[in-house]
Design an enzyme around this catalytic site. Structure first.
Site, PDB file in Angstrom:
ATOM      1  N   ARG A  50       0.807  -1.221   0.000  1.00 28.76           N
ATOM      2  CA  ARG A  50       0.000   0.000   0.000  1.00 28.76           C
ATOM      3  C   ARG A  50       0.840   1.270   0.000  1.00 28.76           C
ATOM      4  O   ARG A  50       0.325   2.344  -0.324  1.00 28.76           O
ATOM      5  CB  ARG A  50      -0.935  -0.011   1.211  1.00 28.76           C
ATOM      6  CG  ARG A  50      -2.023  -1.078   1.123  1.00 28.76           C
ATOM      7  CD  ARG A  50      -2.874  -1.138   2.366  1.00 28.76           C
ATOM      8  NE  ARG A  50      -2.104  -1.557   3.522  1.00 28.76           N
ATOM      9  CZ  ARG A  50      -2.604  -1.690   4.743  1.00 28.76           C
ATOM     10  NH1 ARG A  50      -3.894  -1.423   4.959  1.00 28.76           N
ATOM     11  NH2 ARG A  50      -1.851  -2.091   5.744  1.00 28.76           N
ATOM     12  N   LYS A 163       6.524 -17.621   7.576  1.00 25.24           N
ATOM     13  CA  LYS A 163       6.001 -17.852   8.910  1.00 25.24           C
ATOM     14  C   LYS A 163       5.688 -16.500   9.552  1.00 25.24           C
ATOM     15  O   LYS A 163       6.221 -15.481   9.087  1.00 25.24           O
ATOM     16  CB  LYS A 163       6.993 -18.669   9.752  1.00 25.24           C
ATOM     17  CG  LYS A 163       8.164 -17.886  10.348  1.00 25.24           C
ATOM     18  CD  LYS A 163       8.977 -18.802  11.235  1.00 25.24           C
ATOM     19  CE  LYS A 163      10.008 -18.065  12.021  1.00 25.24           C
ATOM     20  NZ  LYS A 163       9.506 -17.199  13.063  1.00 25.24           N
ATOM     21  N   HIS A 193      13.867 -20.586   6.671  1.00 24.89           N
ATOM     22  CA  HIS A 193      15.261 -20.327   6.273  1.00 24.89           C
ATOM     23  C   HIS A 193      16.253 -21.209   7.017  1.00 24.89           C
ATOM     24  O   HIS A 193      17.374 -21.404   6.559  1.00 24.89           O
ATOM     25  CB  HIS A 193      15.614 -18.853   6.458  1.00 24.89           C
ATOM     26  CG  HIS A 193      15.665 -18.413   7.891  1.00 24.89           C
ATOM     27  ND1 HIS A 193      14.552 -18.009   8.589  1.00 24.89           N
ATOM     28  CD2 HIS A 193      16.706 -18.307   8.749  1.00 24.89           C
ATOM     29  CE1 HIS A 193      14.903 -17.677   9.825  1.00 24.89           C
ATOM     30  NE2 HIS A 193      16.190 -17.844   9.951  1.00 24.89           N
ATOM     31  N   LYS A 197      20.175 -23.677   5.725  1.00 19.44           N
ATOM     32  CA  LYS A 197      21.519 -23.537   6.264  1.00 19.44           C
ATOM     33  C   LYS A 197      22.348 -24.771   5.904  1.00 19.44           C
ATOM     34  O   LYS A 197      21.894 -25.905   6.037  1.00 19.44           O
ATOM     35  CB  LYS A 197      21.461 -23.329   7.777  1.00 19.44           C
ATOM     36  CG  LYS A 197      20.790 -22.008   8.173  1.00 19.44           C
ATOM     37  CD  LYS A 197      20.786 -21.794   9.659  1.00 19.44           C
ATOM     38  CE  LYS A 197      20.035 -20.524  10.039  1.00 19.44           C
ATOM     39  NZ  LYS A 197      20.664 -19.313   9.511  1.00 19.44           N
ATOM     40  N   GLU A 231      20.309 -16.553  21.069  1.00 17.24           N
ATOM     41  CA  GLU A 231      20.659 -15.235  20.544  1.00 17.24           C
ATOM     42  C   GLU A 231      21.081 -14.334  21.694  1.00 17.24           C
ATOM     43  O   GLU A 231      20.551 -14.449  22.812  1.00 17.24           O
ATOM     44  CB  GLU A 231      19.465 -14.603  19.826  1.00 17.24           C
ATOM     45  CG  GLU A 231      18.953 -15.385  18.636  1.00 17.24           C
ATOM     46  CD  GLU A 231      17.761 -14.704  17.999  1.00 17.24           C
ATOM     47  OE1 GLU A 231      17.966 -13.883  17.093  1.00 17.24           O
ATOM     48  OE2 GLU A 231      16.625 -14.974  18.433  1.00 17.24           O
ATOM     49  N   ASP A 252       7.653 -19.020  17.968  1.00 20.44           N
ATOM     50  CA  ASP A 252       8.511 -18.389  16.971  1.00 20.44           C
ATOM     51  C   ASP A 252       9.684 -19.262  16.567  1.00 20.44           C
ATOM     52  O   ASP A 252      10.124 -19.234  15.415  1.00 20.44           O
ATOM     53  CB  ASP A 252       9.027 -17.048  17.520  1.00 20.44           C
ATOM     54  CG  ASP A 252       9.732 -16.213  16.469  1.00 20.44           C
ATOM     55  OD1 ASP A 252       9.195 -16.095  15.351  1.00 20.44           O
ATOM     56  OD2 ASP A 252      10.816 -15.690  16.758  1.00 20.44           O
ATOM     57  N   HIS A 257      11.307 -23.663  13.640  1.00 20.49           N
ATOM     58  CA  HIS A 257      12.668 -24.005  13.232  1.00 20.49           C
ATOM     59  C   HIS A 257      13.211 -25.266  13.895  1.00 20.49           C
ATOM     60  O   HIS A 257      13.728 -26.164  13.226  1.00 20.49           O
ATOM     61  CB  HIS A 257      13.606 -22.835  13.533  1.00 20.49           C
ATOM     62  CG  HIS A 257      13.221 -21.561  12.860  1.00 20.49           C
ATOM     63  ND1 HIS A 257      12.803 -21.503  11.552  1.00 20.49           N
ATOM     64  CD2 HIS A 257      13.200 -20.279  13.317  1.00 20.49           C
ATOM     65  CE1 HIS A 257      12.545 -20.241  11.232  1.00 20.49           C
ATOM     66  NE2 HIS A 257      12.771 -19.490  12.281  1.00 20.49           N
ATOM     67  N   LYS A 357      16.210 -15.414  23.686  1.00 20.25           N
ATOM     68  CA  LYS A 357      16.820 -14.121  23.378  1.00 20.25           C
ATOM     69  C   LYS A 357      17.565 -13.600  24.599  1.00 20.25           C
ATOM     70  O   LYS A 357      17.299 -14.010  25.730  1.00 20.25           O
ATOM     71  CB  LYS A 357      15.755 -13.123  22.929  1.00 20.25           C
ATOM     72  CG  LYS A 357      15.158 -13.463  21.575  1.00 20.25           C
ATOM     73  CD  LYS A 357      14.258 -12.360  21.071  1.00 20.25           C
ATOM     74  CE  LYS A 357      13.791 -12.642  19.638  1.00 20.25           C
ATOM     75  NZ  LYS A 357      14.894 -12.659  18.664  1.00 20.25           N
TER      76      LYS A 357
END
Length: 506
Positions: A50, A163, A193, A197, A231, A252, A257, A357
């Site tokens: 948009r 996703k 993704h 890898k 992470e 998530d 994954h 995280k």
């Protein structure tokens, strides 16, 4: 139908093309394919969203966002001849006449014919309306709505779905059905993704191309498997997403994954390396995943949320202070889960999955722990040694490491840890390719090997939903329960300790 060995001419249509994913990943990935002569000789890209951009403004926006992704401005400008933009709302049927007109114009301009690759790069609530509008057109000639009368016509239409693929089992089934109303399963590419890898794919080679590993890849020799994706960064502007219905580390990362990585570690040998044969074996793993009961959850799953601290060389404020986050949020920025694959090969062997995280270190790895030898020849010495391990470093420091015991030089029989190291970068003198470049190339070739089947999606949701339901029904008054820069909540260590095991944090 077997995949093509080269990318077919096509018009790539990105819905949601002004978003972060296109700027960070998709545009650089397409440039990479173009730069390395892996893109089709005839292809074009049309971005639709948009936001009001001309072609020139859109190209400028893409380059300015990440100039380091391109060799030079001059090089980018050559690539950008194939980049186009149309301001439109693809969820509204009244905008589709001008969308279809633009499709035809660019197909003629770039000589791509009726081959279309549709990429859904926006929030999942918009997937259904766009797919439904696509189904009302006459573009999907090999889909459910239209069956081509010309069987010699080789044209194809495919859809790539980002996703999150739903936020629970029911929403995943609903989205799958919306796609199935328009596309055959062979046309749907549910992207992940992680599956692109190099070291994830290397698991298939490690297992099935090496006779020193495959005979011992089972519950007779393997004690357990750990899969970690940690992470050091915080939510970094994604607080409202993490606090939403599709957010949290369990949804998530674990459901998507990490369960995918588990499926490659646990699958049976496929009859061939054809994508359909590999996905068949993966589906069997997902269907064999043990679905926990509510009573199981406290023993097999742990959630966490980071508080103040420091990670990755910077100070991090508690998750609840991030923009868009409820001050009393119950969102899990850390999740750990014990999974079981109830098959003949893996019966009784736990797979430990964790992701979080603001943790102490950034790494994605698979660690296979072997059982102790059945004799007591080195009983006292072996008690002080780490178990034999195969460590598959997915990122960073990509490689495979085998840890075993060796004799320390000198008199006496002292054991020491020995590591044999395969360094991916040093061995092949290359950097691992970008995952999105690999996946986009596969889409244009018609290779679904690295993409999820609908049965994988639905079975993976069934495996984690009891945990999510239990957490929703039992708020944790102790959140936040780990400091940024640590390895997560103490409860995760306690879960392992009860089974006389420990997380590999070194």
């Amino acid at each position: 139908m077997p995949a093509s060995t080269s990318a077919d001419p096509c018009l790539i249509v990105i819905f949601g093309a002004s978003g972060d994913l296109t700027k960070r990943k998709l545009a650089p990935a397409l440039y990479h394919l173009w730069k390395h002569n892996q893109a089709p000789e005839r292809f074009g890209v049309l971005g639709i969203s948009r936001s009001k951009f001309t072609d020139a403004q859109y190209r400028e926006m893409l380059y300015d966002f990440s100039p380091k992704s391109y060799a030079s401005r001059e090089d980018f400008d050559k690539f950008a001849d194939c980049l186009h933009y149309l301001p439109a709302d693809a969820t509204k049927s009244e905008d589709w006449p001008k969308i279809l007109e633009r499709f035809k114009q660019l197909s003629d301009q770039h000589g791509t014919g009726k081959n279309y690759l549709f990429y859904l790069s926006m929030a999942p609530q918009f997937f259904g309306p766009i797919v439904e509008n696509l189904g009302q057109t006459e573009l999907i000639t090999d889909g459910k709505r239209m069956v081509s009368v010309n069987r010699d016509d080789p044209s194809w239409q495919r859809v790539v779905v980002e996703k999150p693929f739903g936020h629970d089992p029911d929403s995943a089934v609903e989205l799958n059905q919306q796609l199935a109303n328009v596309f055959w399963e062979s046309q749907v590419y549910r992207i992940d993704h992680y599956l692109a890898k190099e070291l994830v794919q290397n698991m298939l080679v490690l297992r099935f191309a090496n006779s020193i590993f495959e005979p011992i890849w089972n519950n007779h020799y393997i004690d357990h498997v750990q899969i970690t994706a940690s992470e050091t960064v915080a939510v970094e502007g994604r607080g409202s997403y993490y606090d939403g219905p599709a957010g949290g580390a369990m949804r998530d990362m674990v459901q998507s994954h990490l369960l995918q990585v588990l499926s490659l570690a646990a699958m049976e040998p496929p009859v061939s390396m054809d994508g359909e044969d590999i996905r068949t074996e993966k589906v069997k793993v997902f269907k064999a995943l043990r679905v926990p009961t509510a009573a199981d959850v406290p023993d097999i799953a742990v959630r966490g949320q980071y508080g103040d601290g420091a990670a990755g060389g910077q100070d991090i404020a508690a998750y609840r202070s991030a923009d868009g986050v409820d001050p009393q949020s119950q969102a899990d920025t850390y999740a750990a889960m014990t999974c079981y694959v109830d098959t003949w090969r893996w019966g009784g062997t736990p797979f430990y999955l964790r992701s979080g995280k603001a943790l102490a270190e950034k790494k994605t790895e698979v660690v296979v722990y072997f059982k102790a030898t059945p004799h007591c020849l080195f009983k006292e010495e072996a008690a002080n040694q780490k178990p034999n391990q195969i460590v598959i470093n997915v990122q960073p420091d990509e490689g495979i490491r085998v840890r075993f015991a060796g004799k320390v030089p000198g008199t006496g029989m002292r054991l020491g840890d020995v590591v044999m190291d395969f360094d991916y970068v040093k061995q092949w003198d290359v950097e691992p390719p970008d995952g999105y470049a690999t996946l986009l190339h596969d889409c244009m070739r018609g290779d679904q090997t690295l993409f999820k089947h609908r049965d994988e999606i639905e079975a993976s949701w069934l495996a984690v939903q009891p945990v999510l339901d239990y957490w929703a029904d039992h708020p944790d008054p102790n959140l936040p329960n780990y400091a940024a820069g640590s390895w997560g909540p103490q409860a995760a260590d306690d879960m392992m300790a009860k089974a006389h095991r420990y997380w590999r944090n070194d």
